[in-house]
Design a protein around this motif. Structure first.
Motif, mmCIF file in Angstrom:
data_model
loop_
_atom_site.group_PDB
_atom_site.id
_atom_site.type_symbol
_atom_site.label_atom_id
_atom_site.label_comp_id
_atom_site.label_asym_id
_atom_site.label_seq_id
_atom_site.Cartn_x
_atom_site.Cartn_y
_atom_site.Cartn_z
ATOM 1 N N ILE A 1 0.833 -1.202 0.000
ATOM 2 C CA ILE A 1 0.000 0.000 0.000
ATOM 3 C C ILE A 1 0.869 1.254 0.000
ATOM 4 C CG2 ILE A 1 -1.737 1.310 1.292
ATOM 5 C CD1 ILE A 1 -2.766 -1.393 2.370
ATOM 6 N N ASP A 2 1.955 1.229 0.763
ATOM 7 C CA ASP A 2 2.881 2.360 0.779
ATOM 8 C C ASP A 2 3.470 2.602 -0.607
ATOM 9 O OD1 ASP A 2 2.424 2.737 3.455
ATOM 10 O OD2 ASP A 2 4.266 1.735 4.113
ATOM 11 N N PHE A 3 3.817 1.529 -1.302
ATOM 12 C CA PHE A 3 4.366 1.660 -2.657
ATOM 13 C C PHE A 3 3.316 2.227 -3.605
ATOM 14 C CE2 PHE A 3 5.597 -0.397 -6.807
ATOM 15 C CZ PHE A 3 6.711 0.407 -7.035
ATOM 16 N N MET A 4 2.081 1.807 -3.443
ATOM 17 C CA MET A 4 1.000 2.352 -4.262
ATOM 18 C C MET A 4 0.807 3.850 -3.975
ATOM 19 S SD MET A 4 -0.137 0.061 -6.334
ATOM 20 C CE MET A 4 1.591 -0.484 -6.446
ATOM 21 N N CYS A 5 0.988 4.252 -2.718
ATOM 22 C CA CYS A 5 0.936 5.683 -2.376
ATOM 23 C C CYS A 5 2.060 6.437 -3.087
ATOM 24 C CB CYS A 5 1.055 5.869 -0.866
ATOM 25 S SG CYS A 5 -0.406 5.377 0.072
ATOM 26 N N TYR A 6 3.242 5.847 -3.095
ATOM 27 C CA TYR A 6 4.397 6.459 -3.764
ATOM 28 C C TYR A 6 4.127 6.647 -5.260
ATOM 29 C CZ TYR A 6 9.114 6.885 -5.697
ATOM 30 O OH TYR A 6 10.227 7.315 -6.394
ATOM 31 N N LEU A 7 3.407 5.674 -5.852
ATOM 32 C CA LEU A 7 3.080 5.756 -7.278
ATOM 33 C C LEU A 7 1.862 6.636 -7.548
ATOM 34 C CD1 LEU A 7 3.564 2.031 -8.403
ATOM 35 C CD2 LEU A 7 5.178 3.933 -8.639
ATOM 36 N N GLY A 8 1.235 7.120 -6.495
ATOM 37 C CA GLY A 8 0.062 7.966 -6.657
ATOM 38 C C GLY A 8 -1.228 7.196 -6.872
ATOM 39 N N GLN A 9 -1.228 5.893 -6.563
ATOM 40 C CA GLN A 9 -2.414 5.063 -6.771
ATOM 41 C C GLN A 9 -3.222 4.856 -5.492
ATOM 42 O OE1 GLN A 9 -3.349 4.026 -9.965
ATOM 43 N NE2 GLN A 9 -1.682 5.459 -10.395
ATOM 44 N N ALA A 10 -2.665 5.226 -4.361
ATOM 45 C CA ALA A 10 -3.370 5.116 -3.069
ATOM 46 C C ALA A 10 -3.108 6.384 -2.269
ATOM 47 C CB ALA A 10 -2.900 3.890 -2.294
ATOM 48 N N SER A 11 -4.026 6.696 -1.372
ATOM 49 C CA SER A 11 -3.890 7.919 -0.577
ATOM 50 C C SER A 11 -4.752 7.827 0.678
ATOM 51 C CB SER A 11 -4.311 9.142 -1.398
ATOM 52 O OG SER A 11 -5.680 9.033 -1.770
ATOM 53 N N ASP A 12 -4.648 8.856 1.518
ATOM 54 C CA ASP A 12 -5.478 8.989 2.723
ATOM 55 C C ASP A 12 -5.444 7.736 3.594
ATOM 56 O OD1 ASP A 12 -6.194 11.558 1.981
ATOM 57 O OD2 ASP A 12 -7.948 10.882 0.868
ATOM 58 N N CYS A 13 -4.253 7.273 3.883
ATOM 59 C CA CYS A 13 -4.094 6.079 4.709
ATOM 60 C C CYS A 13 -4.336 6.438 6.170
ATOM 61 C CB CYS A 13 -2.701 5.488 4.544
ATOM 62 S SG CYS A 13 -2.327 4.958 2.866
ATOM 63 N N LYS A 14 -5.338 5.848 6.777
ATOM 64 C CA LYS A 14 -5.672 6.151 8.169
ATOM 65 C C LYS A 14 -4.688 5.448 9.096
ATOM 66 C CE LYS A 14 -10.615 6.799 7.307
ATOM 67 N NZ LYS A 14 -10.661 6.412 5.891
ATOM 68 N N ARG A 15 -4.232 6.176 10.088
ATOM 69 C CA ARG A 15 -3.236 5.646 11.020
ATOM 70 C C ARG A 15 -3.597 6.067 12.438
ATOM 71 N NH1 ARG A 15 -0.084 1.962 12.145
ATOM 72 N NH2 ARG A 15 2.175 2.015 11.852
ATOM 73 N N VAL A 16 -3.309 5.229 13.406
ATOM 74 C CA VAL A 16 -3.556 5.547 14.802
ATOM 75 C C VAL A 16 -2.308 6.226 15.377
ATOM 76 C CG1 VAL A 16 -4.186 4.606 17.054
ATOM 77 C CG2 VAL A 16 -5.036 3.537 14.973
ATOM 78 N N SER A 17 -2.492 7.313 16.110
ATOM 79 C CA SER A 17 -1.355 8.018 16.685
ATOM 80 C C SER A 17 -0.688 7.174 17.768
ATOM 81 C CB SER A 17 -1.799 9.348 17.287
ATOM 82 O OG SER A 17 -2.566 9.130 18.460
ATOM 83 N N HIS A 18 0.607 7.381 17.954
ATOM 84 C CA HIS A 18 1.355 6.646 18.979
ATOM 85 C C HIS A 18 0.777 6.914 20.359
ATOM 86 C CE1 HIS A 18 4.722 4.680 20.941
ATOM 87 N NE2 HIS A 18 4.934 5.770 21.671
ATOM 88 N N GLU A 19 0.350 8.150 20.601
ATOM 89 C CA GLU A 19 -0.211 8.509 21.895
ATOM 90 C C GLU A 19 -1.490 7.716 22.181
ATOM 91 O OE1 GLU A 19 2.523 11.400 20.428
ATOM 92 O OE2 GLU A 19 0.649 10.648 19.535
ATOM 93 N N THR A 20 -2.331 7.568 21.158
ATOM 94 C CA THR A 20 -3.572 6.808 21.319
ATOM 95 C C THR A 20 -3.284 5.333 21.596
ATOM 96 O OG1 THR A 20 -4.778 8.309 19.862
ATOM 97 C CG2 THR A 20 -5.726 6.123 20.189
ATOM 98 N N VAL A 21 -2.302 4.788 20.870
ATOM 99 C CA VAL A 21 -1.923 3.388 21.071
ATOM 100 C C VAL A 21 -1.437 3.167 22.500
ATOM 101 C CG1 VAL A 21 -0.289 1.574 20.419
ATOM 102 C CG2 VAL A 21 -1.371 2.969 18.649
ATOM 103 N N MET A 22 -0.534 4.023 22.961
ATOM 104 C CA MET A 22 0.032 3.842 24.289
ATOM 105 C C MET A 22 -1.015 4.029 25.389
ATOM 106 S SD MET A 22 2.914 2.785 23.621
ATOM 107 C CE MET A 22 3.373 2.586 25.338
#
Length: 333
Positions: free
Chosen positions: A298-319
């Protein structure tokens, strides 16, 4: 009450800049969703499925016998077909269509739909619907592969019996409008049987025969049946092993576990306690691309412009979650 976790949406095209977004946790359910008192209804055996699964695994065992006779190119092609099939489930039906954890361009969505047909695990619409039910009603009778019914049931047994009535009833109540309005999803659903014949069996068999003179028999049993069976069992391990064995560093109150073997075999889907705690994280893991080829793709697809808006949880929320509900096994880094 449904618990809300703070999710940060990150786009690789914007150099990883995060925007705070609040998303519901699907695994928390209230009193109205709790499992009913009383014994679980016995499933009606679907003997056609039993026979087909038995024949498939016998064919896969024969595929192992053909490995010494296969050319190096055929072995490589089998690996390529495995990766395409797996991505059709992990990056496609799971992270894109079930959880909407990132956005994909039309070319990428078409590729993932084709890859999903090669995986042959029900069409995207049905897969995503059942997976959303699995998250919302995990480990109840409404869960299609309820792990509290044992390893065999959660691994393959659920496919050998009729669905529990609760699975069907709860599935009908879900909002699936996003899937119904997705042209790629509905096109694949309309032509699913034909796409499976072509992608899961015909192409894996014919390509090695046509391009480098491999035996059709070897192509069919190795790149076809053995590859297909391995992908199936790798996916099933997420439902079975990853709900039974491993640590629960993020939420000890739910069954899903962190299982490195499953993460390896299912190209990143074995960080299951994390995933059920933060289901909208596109990485399904706190630790980047480690044992997580799906995230790398998915990261590679983002680099190629084929994927975007990847949702991620913040480190603070995880901890914060680790300290509040974890089992003490968490190791950061």
């Amino acid at each position: 009450m449904t618990e809300t976790e703070t999710i940060h949406s990150s786009s690789r095209q914007r150099n990883g800049e995060a925007m705070a977004e609040s998303m519901p946790v699907e695994d928390a359910f209230g009193d109205s969703q709790k499992e009913k008192e009383g014994p679980t209804l016995p499933g009606q055996i679907v003997w056609r499925n039993v026979v087909l699964m038995l024949l498939l695994h016998i064919g896969a065992l024969y595929g192992l016998v053909t490995i010494p006779a296969a050319s190096a190119l055929t072995l490589v092609w089998t690996g390529v077909c495995f990766m395409i099939s797996a991505l059709g489930i992990t990056a496609g039906a799971h992270r894109l269509w079930s959880h909407r954890s990132y956005k994909a361009s039309m070319p990428l969505r078409i590729f993932l739909a084709v890859a999903n047909s090669m995986a042959f695990q029900n069409d995207i619409f049905e897969w995503a619907r059942d997976h959303r039910v699995h998250h919302k009603y995990s480990e109840t009778d409404a869960d299609p592969h309820n792990a509290t019914r044992g390893f065999f049931f959660s691994h393959i047994g659920w496919l050998l019996v009729r669905k529990h009535p609760d699975v069907i009833a709860k599935g009908r109540k879900l909002d699936l409008s996003d899937l119904k309005t997705d042209r790629v999803v509905m096109f694949q659903r309309r032509y699913y049987k034909l796409s499976v014949v072509v992608m899961c069996f015909l192409i894996p068999t014919v390509v090695p025969w046509y391009f480098w003179g491999e035996s059709l028999l070897v192509g069919f049993y190795l790149a076809g049946l053995l590859r297909y069976t391995v992908v199936l069992n790798a996916t099933w391990l997420v439902n079975s092993a990853a709900h039974m064995w491993g640590m629960r560093p993020y939420d000890q109150n739910i069954n899903p576990r962190e299982n490195k073997f499953v993460a390896f075999s299912a190209i990143g889907e074995g960080f299951h306690n994390y995933h059920h705690t933060f289901p909208y994280d596109y990485a399904t893991s706190e630790f980047g691309s480690r044992l997580n080829l799906t995230k790398a793709f998915i990261d590679f697809m983002c680099y190629l412009g084929q994927a975007s808006d990847c949702k991620r949880v913040s480190h603070e929320t995880v901890m914060a979650r680790v300290r509040r509900t974890g089992d003490g096994s968490h190791k950061s880094g």
